[in-house]
Design a protein around this motif. Sequence first.
Motif, PDB file in Angstrom:
ATOM      1  N   LEU A 112       0.471   0.049  35.355  1.00  0.00           N
ATOM      2  CA  LEU A 112       1.163   0.951  34.431  1.00  0.00           C
ATOM      3  C   LEU A 112       0.886   0.565  32.981  1.00  0.00           C
ATOM      4  CD1 LEU A 112       4.491   1.401  36.393  1.00  0.00           C
ATOM      5  CD2 LEU A 112       2.756   3.174  35.960  1.00  0.00           C
ATOM      6  N   SER A 113       0.725  -0.715  32.712  1.00  0.00           N
ATOM      7  CA  SER A 113       0.365  -1.165  31.362  1.00  0.00           C
ATOM      8  C   SER A 113      -1.027  -0.686  30.987  1.00  0.00           C
ATOM      9  CB  SER A 113       0.432  -2.690  31.267  1.00  0.00           C
ATOM     10  OG  SER A 113       1.748  -3.135  31.442  1.00  0.00           O
ATOM     11  N   VAL A 114      -1.965  -0.770  31.922  1.00  0.00           N
ATOM     12  CA  VAL A 114      -3.329  -0.283  31.668  1.00  0.00           C
ATOM     13  C   VAL A 114      -3.303   1.230  31.449  1.00  0.00           C
ATOM     14  CG1 VAL A 114      -5.630   0.038  32.680  1.00  0.00           C
ATOM     15  CG2 VAL A 114      -4.480  -2.166  32.860  1.00  0.00           C
ATOM     16  N   ILE A 115      -2.510   1.944  32.230  1.00  0.00           N
ATOM     17  CA  ILE A 115      -2.396   3.393  32.057  1.00  0.00           C
ATOM     18  C   ILE A 115      -1.843   3.706  30.664  1.00  0.00           C
ATOM     19  CG2 ILE A 115      -1.177   5.475  32.838  1.00  0.00           C
ATOM     20  CD1 ILE A 115      -1.277   4.175  35.712  1.00  0.00           C
ATOM     21  N   ALA A 116      -0.791   2.993  30.250  1.00  0.00           N
ATOM     22  CA  ALA A 116      -0.196   3.222  28.930  1.00  0.00           C
ATOM     23  C   ALA A 116      -1.196   2.926  27.814  1.00  0.00           C
ATOM     24  CB  ALA A 116       1.058   2.364  28.764  1.00  0.00           C
ATOM     25  N   LEU A 117      -1.915   1.828  27.960  1.00  0.00           N
ATOM     26  CA  LEU A 117      -2.924   1.478  26.954  1.00  0.00           C
ATOM     27  C   LEU A 117      -4.030   2.529  26.911  1.00  0.00           C
ATOM     28  CD1 LEU A 117      -3.956  -0.563  24.892  1.00  0.00           C
ATOM     29  CD2 LEU A 117      -5.056  -1.791  26.774  1.00  0.00           C
ATOM     30  N   GLY A 118      -4.478   2.945  28.083  1.00  0.00           N
ATOM     31  CA  GLY A 118      -5.514   3.978  28.141  1.00  0.00           C
ATOM     32  C   GLY A 118      -5.064   5.282  27.518  1.00  0.00           C
ATOM     33  N   ARG A 119      -3.840   5.689  27.806  1.00  0.00           N
ATOM     34  CA  ARG A 119      -3.309   6.937  27.231  1.00  0.00           C
ATOM     35  C   ARG A 119      -3.227   6.821  25.712  1.00  0.00           C
ATOM     36  NH1 ARG A 119      -3.621  11.401  29.533  1.00  0.00           N
ATOM     37  NH2 ARG A 119      -1.623  12.170  28.875  1.00  0.00           N
ATOM     38  N   SER A 120      -2.757   5.671  25.216  1.00  0.00           N
ATOM     39  CA  SER A 120      -2.635   5.516  23.764  1.00  0.00           C
ATOM     40  C   SER A 120      -4.011   5.477  23.089  1.00  0.00           C
ATOM     41  CB  SER A 120      -1.817   4.276  23.409  1.00  0.00           C
ATOM     42  OG  SER A 120      -2.506   3.105  23.757  1.00  0.00           O
ATOM     43  N   ALA A 121      -5.044   5.086  23.829  1.00  0.00           N
ATOM     44  CA  ALA A 121      -6.406   5.070  23.280  1.00  0.00           C
ATOM     45  C   ALA A 121      -7.091   6.428  23.418  1.00  0.00           C
ATOM     46  CB  ALA A 121      -7.241   4.003  23.985  1.00  0.00           C
ATOM     47  N   GLY A 122      -6.424   7.362  24.092  1.00  0.00           N
ATOM     48  CA  GLY A 122      -6.985   8.706  24.203  1.00  0.00           C
ATOM     49  C   GLY A 122      -7.772   8.968  25.466  1.00  0.00           C
ATOM     50  N   PHE A 123      -7.720   8.058  26.432  1.00  0.00           N
ATOM     51  CA  PHE A 123      -8.411   8.286  27.692  1.00  0.00           C
ATOM     52  C   PHE A 123      -7.646   9.325  28.506  1.00  0.00           C
ATOM     53  CE2 PHE A 123     -10.091   4.017  26.781  1.00  0.00           C
ATOM     54  CZ  PHE A 123     -11.436   4.211  27.060  1.00  0.00           C
ATOM     55  N   SER A 124      -8.367  10.153  29.226  1.00  0.00           N
ATOM     56  CA  SER A 124      -7.737  11.106  30.129  1.00  0.00           C
ATOM     57  C   SER A 124      -7.260  10.356  31.376  1.00  0.00           C
ATOM     58  CB  SER A 124      -8.738  12.190  30.542  1.00  0.00           C
ATOM     59  OG  SER A 124      -9.736  11.632  31.380  1.00  0.00           O
TER      60      SER A 124
ATOM     61  N   GLN B  26     -11.063  -2.551  36.518  1.00  0.00           N
ATOM     62  CA  GLN B  26     -12.386  -2.751  35.926  1.00  0.00           C
ATOM     63  C   GLN B  26     -12.573  -1.739  34.804  1.00  0.00           C
ATOM     64  OE1 GLN B  26     -15.296  -2.406  38.987  1.00  0.00           O
ATOM     65  NE2 GLN B  26     -14.526  -4.142  40.128  1.00  0.00           N
ATOM     66  N   VAL B  27     -12.682  -2.251  33.592  1.00  0.00           N
ATOM     67  CA  VAL B  27     -12.893  -1.393  32.448  1.00  0.00           C
ATOM     68  C   VAL B  27     -14.289  -1.672  31.904  1.00  0.00           C
ATOM     69  CG1 VAL B  27     -12.032  -0.694  30.194  1.00  0.00           C
ATOM     70  CG2 VAL B  27     -10.425  -1.479  31.939  1.00  0.00           C
ATOM     71  N   SER B  28     -15.125  -0.669  31.960  1.00  0.00           N
ATOM     72  CA  SER B  28     -16.501  -0.793  31.486  1.00  0.00           C
ATOM     73  C   SER B  28     -16.524  -0.998  29.973  1.00  0.00           C
ATOM     74  CB  SER B  28     -17.271   0.485  31.849  1.00  0.00           C
ATOM     75  OG  SER B  28     -18.382   0.659  31.028  1.00  0.00           O
ATOM     76  N   ARG B  29     -17.257  -1.989  29.539  1.00  0.00           N
ATOM     77  CA  ARG B  29     -17.398  -2.231  28.101  1.00  0.00           C
ATOM     78  C   ARG B  29     -18.079  -1.050  27.415  1.00  0.00           C
ATOM     79  NH1 ARG B  29     -16.213  -7.695  27.037  1.00  0.00           N
ATOM     80  NH2 ARG B  29     -16.096  -8.904  28.956  1.00  0.00           N
ATOM     81  N   ASP B  30     -19.029  -0.431  28.104  1.00  0.00           N
ATOM     82  CA  ASP B  30     -19.687   0.744  27.535  1.00  0.00           C
ATOM     83  C   ASP B  30     -18.694   1.886  27.333  1.00  0.00           C
ATOM     84  OD1 ASP B  30     -22.129  -0.547  27.464  1.00  0.00           O
ATOM     85  OD2 ASP B  30     -22.816   0.287  29.371  1.00  0.00           O
ATOM     86  N   THR B  31     -17.778   2.040  28.287  1.00  0.00           N
ATOM     87  CA  THR B  31     -16.750   3.071  28.170  1.00  0.00           C
ATOM     88  C   THR B  31     -15.847   2.777  26.980  1.00  0.00           C
ATOM     89  OG1 THR B  31     -16.787   3.469  30.554  1.00  0.00           O
ATOM     90  CG2 THR B  31     -14.814   4.178  29.373  1.00  0.00           C
ATOM     91  N   LEU B  32     -15.477   1.515  26.801  1.00  0.00           N
ATOM     92  CA  LEU B  32     -14.638   1.132  25.670  1.00  0.00           C
ATOM     93  C   LEU B  32     -15.346   1.372  24.344  1.00  0.00           C
ATOM     94  CD1 LEU B  32     -13.076  -2.169  27.052  1.00  0.00           C
ATOM     95  CD2 LEU B  32     -11.995   0.087  26.892  1.00  0.00           C
ATOM     96  N   LEU B  33     -16.624   1.013  24.286  1.00  0.00           N
ATOM     97  CA  LEU B  33     -17.386   1.233  23.050  1.00  0.00           C
ATOM     98  C   LEU B  33     -17.539   2.718  22.745  1.00  0.00           C
ATOM     99  CD1 LEU B  33     -20.123  -1.530  23.401  1.00  0.00           C
ATOM    100  CD2 LEU B  33     -18.248  -1.445  21.739  1.00  0.00           C
ATOM    101  N   ALA B  34     -17.773   3.516  23.770  1.00  0.00           N
ATOM    102  CA  ALA B  34     -17.899   4.969  23.577  1.00  0.00           C
ATOM    103  C   ALA B  34     -16.585   5.553  23.066  1.00  0.00           C
ATOM    104  CB  ALA B  34     -18.320   5.649  24.879  1.00  0.00           C
ATOM    105  N   LYS B  35     -15.475   5.090  23.610  1.00  0.00           N
ATOM    106  CA  LYS B  35     -14.164   5.586  23.155  1.00  0.00           C
ATOM    107  C   LYS B  35     -13.916   5.145  21.724  1.00  0.00           C
ATOM    108  CE  LYS B  35     -11.546   7.756  25.029  1.00  0.00           C
ATOM    109  NZ  LYS B  35     -11.317   9.213  24.976  1.00  0.00           N
ATOM    110  N   ALA B  36     -14.306   3.916  21.384  1.00  0.00           N
ATOM    111  CA  ALA B  36     -14.138   3.432  20.011  1.00  0.00           C
ATOM    112  C   ALA B  36     -14.937   4.296  19.037  1.00  0.00           C
ATOM    113  CB  ALA B  36     -14.559   1.969  19.908  1.00  0.00           C
ATOM    114  N   GLU B  37     -16.146   4.684  19.436  1.00  0.00           N
ATOM    115  CA  GLU B  37     -16.967   5.568  18.595  1.00  0.00           C
ATOM    116  C   GLU B  37     -16.295   6.929  18.440  1.00  0.00           C
ATOM    117  OE1 GLU B  37     -19.732   4.893  16.825  1.00  0.00           O
ATOM    118  OE2 GLU B  37     -19.465   2.806  17.456  1.00  0.00           O
ATOM    119  N   GLN B  38     -15.722   7.428  19.518  1.00  0.00           N
ATOM    120  CA  GLN B  38     -15.029   8.713  19.453  1.00  0.00           C
ATOM    121  C   GLN B  38     -13.812   8.618  18.530  1.00  0.00           C
ATOM    122  OE1 GLN B  38     -13.727  10.268  23.241  1.00  0.00           O
ATOM    123  NE2 GLN B  38     -12.577  11.909  22.281  1.00  0.00           N
TER     124      GLN B  38
END
Length: 132
Positions: A46-58, A73-85
């Motif tokens: 639930l913490s990961v879900i909350a963090l993901g939602r606050s970062a804008g992940f669907s 498992q959180v892909s670093r590429d996915t995190l970098l792509a979201k940071a760019e967005q």
Amino acid sequence: MDISEVVKQTGLPPSTLRFYEEKGLIKSVGRQGQRRLFDAKVLERLSVIALGRSAGFSLAEIHSMLPVNEKIQVSRDTLLAKAEQVDSDIKRLKAVRDGLRHAANCPEQNHLECPTFQRLMRAAISRQRESR
């Protein structure tokens, strides 16, 4: 722990927990009467879900980070792509903010006569075309 304990620890309503379970983001381990029971690891999920939602992940993107085998498992590429967005969104929102401030303080009698406001309108139409 039963659903009321999860609600107490997370602040999430039971309906959200049921929705997340329906979507496969979390799972209950059984029932005690009418109440769902959850493993303590649900709090981490639930913490990961909350963090993901606050970062804008669907929720679909978050679901891919929470595989069935319970290992998050959180892909670093996915995190970098979201940071760019997020960077792109910040840039766009700053331009919108600046445009709104300009429009509020514009000396022109009518905003449509203001060259800056006209440029903002053209940019908005261009972004709308690009997003299609």
